[in-house]
Motif scaffolding. Sequence first.
Motif, PDB file in Angstrom:
ATOM      1  N   TRP A 114     120.740 -19.193  56.903  1.00  0.00           N
ATOM      2  CA  TRP A 114     120.247 -20.494  57.486  1.00  0.00           C
ATOM      3  C   TRP A 114     119.553 -20.388  58.719  1.00  0.00           C
ATOM      4  O   TRP A 114     118.539 -21.096  58.912  1.00  0.00           O
ATOM      5  CB  TRP A 114     121.815 -21.099  58.203  1.00  0.00           C
ATOM      6  N   HIS A 170     125.502 -21.172  53.676  1.00  0.00           N
ATOM      7  CA  HIS A 170     126.194 -22.608  53.461  1.00  0.00           C
ATOM      8  C   HIS A 170     125.718 -23.221  52.620  1.00  0.00           C
ATOM      9  O   HIS A 170     124.753 -23.164  52.172  1.00  0.00           O
ATOM     10  CB  HIS A 170     126.040 -23.284  54.716  1.00  0.00           C
ATOM     11  N   TRP A 228     129.538 -13.287  51.716  1.00  0.00           N
ATOM     12  CA  TRP A 228     130.388 -14.254  51.836  1.00  0.00           C
ATOM     13  C   TRP A 228     129.528 -15.868  51.897  1.00  0.00           C
ATOM     14  O   TRP A 228     128.220 -16.082  51.841  1.00  0.00           O
ATOM     15  CB  TRP A 228     131.127 -14.453  53.070  1.00  0.00           C
ATOM     16  N   THR A 279     130.175 -20.132  52.396  1.00  0.00           N
ATOM     17  CA  THR A 279     130.822 -20.905  53.290  1.00  0.00           C
ATOM     18  C   THR A 279     130.306 -22.451  52.999  1.00  0.00           C
ATOM     19  O   THR A 279     129.353 -22.662  52.497  1.00  0.00           O
ATOM     20  CB  THR A 279     130.721 -20.755  54.768  1.00  0.00           C
ATOM     21  N   PHE A 324     130.090 -29.178  59.815  1.00  0.00           N
ATOM     22  CA  PHE A 324     129.907 -29.501  60.974  1.00  0.00           C
ATOM     23  C   PHE A 324     128.388 -30.299  61.199  1.00  0.00           C
ATOM     24  O   PHE A 324     128.376 -30.989  62.100  1.00  0.00           O
ATOM     25  CB  PHE A 324     129.732 -28.145  62.001  1.00  0.00           C
ATOM     26  N   TRP A 380     134.447 -21.351  59.389  1.00  0.00           N
ATOM     27  CA  TRP A 380     134.152 -21.204  61.069  1.00  0.00           C
ATOM     28  C   TRP A 380     134.061 -22.830  61.434  1.00  0.00           C
ATOM     29  O   TRP A 380     133.676 -23.810  60.830  1.00  0.00           O
ATOM     30  CB  TRP A 380     132.409 -20.901  61.231  1.00  0.00           C
ATOM     31  N   GLU A 404     136.415 -17.367  61.488  1.00  0.00           N
ATOM     32  CA  GLU A 404     135.325 -16.836  62.485  1.00  0.00           C
ATOM     33  C   GLU A 404     135.673 -17.714  63.924  1.00  0.00           C
ATOM     34  O   GLU A 404     135.330 -18.645  63.904  1.00  0.00           O
ATOM     35  CB  GLU A 404     134.001 -17.210  62.202  1.00  0.00           C
ATOM     36  N   GLU A 424     132.087 -12.429  65.493  1.00  0.00           N
ATOM     37  CA  GLU A 424     130.600 -12.535  66.269  1.00  0.00           C
ATOM     38  C   GLU A 424     130.476 -12.145  67.511  1.00  0.00           C
ATOM     39  O   GLU A 424     131.116 -12.668  68.152  1.00  0.00           O
ATOM     40  CB  GLU A 424     130.116 -13.828  65.755  1.00  0.00           C
ATOM     41  N   HIS A 476     129.920 -14.771  69.953  1.00  0.00           N
ATOM     42  CA  HIS A 476     131.115 -15.674  70.022  1.00  0.00           C
ATOM     43  C   HIS A 476     132.084 -14.894  70.987  1.00  0.00           C
ATOM     44  O   HIS A 476     132.984 -15.567  71.892  1.00  0.00           O
ATOM     45  CB  HIS A 476     131.722 -15.908  68.759  1.00  0.00           C
ATOM     46  N   ASP A 524     129.653 -10.726  62.341  1.00  0.00           N
ATOM     47  CA  ASP A 524     128.298 -11.516  62.475  1.00  0.00           C
ATOM     48  C   ASP A 524     127.695 -10.660  63.610  1.00  0.00           C
ATOM     49  O   ASP A 524     128.220 -10.760  64.645  1.00  0.00           O
ATOM     50  CB  ASP A 524     128.755 -12.923  62.740  1.00  0.00           C
ATOM     51  N   ASP A 556     123.758 -13.091  62.053  1.00  0.00           N
ATOM     52  CA  ASP A 556     123.848 -14.312  62.390  1.00  0.00           C
ATOM     53  C   ASP A 556     122.915 -14.666  63.703  1.00  0.00           C
ATOM     54  O   ASP A 556     123.252 -14.594  64.584  1.00  0.00           O
ATOM     55  CB  ASP A 556     125.009 -14.862  62.600  1.00  0.00           C
TER      56      ASP A 556
END
Length: 444
Positions: free
Chosen positions: A57, A109, A147, A149, A153, A196, A240, A276, A279, A304, A347
């Motif tokens: 992403w 994603h 991974w 996902t 969102f 997430w 996550e 992460e 986070h 992450d 990330d």
Amino acid sequence: MSIKISIGKKEYFPKIKSIKYEGPKSKNPLSFKYYDSEKIIAEKPMKDHFRFATAYWHTLCGTGGDPFGPGTKVFPWDCTDNPTKNAKNRLDAAFEFFTKLGTNFYCFHDRDIAPEGKNLRESIINLESMVDLAKEKQEESGVRLLWGTANLFSNPIYMNGAATSPDFKVVAHAAAQVKSAIDATIKLKGDNYVFWGGREGYSSLLNTNMKKELDHLAIFLHKAKDYGRENGFKGTFLIEPKPMEPSKHQYDFDVAAVVAFLKHYDLDEDFKINIENNHATLAGHTFAHEIQSAFDYGAFGSLDINQGDPHNGWDTDEFLHNIYDAVHIMMVLLESGGLQNGGMNFDAKTRRNSTDLEDIFIGHINSMDILAKGLIIANNILKDSNYLDMKRVRYSSFNQNEGRQFSSGKLNLSQLSRIALNQSIPELKSGKQELFESIINKYL
Ligand code: XUL
Ligand code: CO
């Protein structure tokens, strides 16, 4: 399997060749100074300590838009008005990037690799056809999926939550997306599947039935896990944590909140945690604290990798460049047994004004190098210094006699009280924090 350079119909980074280890003296920004993938440190090749992954992403899709202005980066793979064509170009560019850089894993994603269709059915078909192409690319290059996902969102329908939405139609829509993202992950032999919950939270408790939303989230995760297992997914499901942003309060606040949720709803066998750095800092913790907590609860999954800006309070997703963080997390990882099935997914995004195509290489290279340097330093600290002994000595009163009995749960409260009444007043023993800090700095 070793990685083969993958170039599609067009070469997207013609000026950049395979990134090589040139050693600390090299002045070439497009080389590794510390990351020497096959070099053995602490009994395994460096690459196995990290299992580096590129985040689709940010690196292939993030053109730098923010709430105050549009994107600034011109990506040569996003060159037509046809989203399907762009997605195919992007996949070629992605594998060229991974294989030239040497990140042997990637993460995505559903909406990063395939465009959203006019409706759900069309979106699922779009994903399936891109997954077939990604499978070919993986097979020809040797790059693997860390991974997959689902993006639950971005679409406005998720504004009240996805699995925790008060509207059943939205929950079902999210389930369809997760089903097809799990199918994609199985097909691409992903090692993990991530949830997430950016919209799984609330902005006002006044309009929120928190118990119902959390019950629904748990049911949703159980059903996703059952579907994955029935269809041959043997990897780990990961949650996550993030305390806020985009929701004011997110349910998966931090490692401790996620562990409590997983235990409470009997999900802790199949679900572990993807931690992460930025986070963790938003939740008021250090990255090392969150990683250590996950290991201590038997809930460690994957990482992450990024860092925040200490001067502001949002998720800046900067490439990790802080050596102290790198050393500390590598110490925790070395002491706790390492990544296992997890990896280190970048990330992270280059800054909005970093607009050269080579900047996405430089951001990754710098993080890979700082982690490699962190690994070397952490290993030296653990092997050569008295750090571990000093830590052990602090707890030595539990190694014999009554201390040992307490540690194995053999003394009740009355017995403990009797012991206290018959002993001398405990002397004050220094915690030696400054000495611990000085040992780390000596090795940096
Ligand atoms: C958002 C974030 C996500 C997850 C995957 O802050 O970290 O990109 O990693 O959905
Ligand atoms: Co993340």
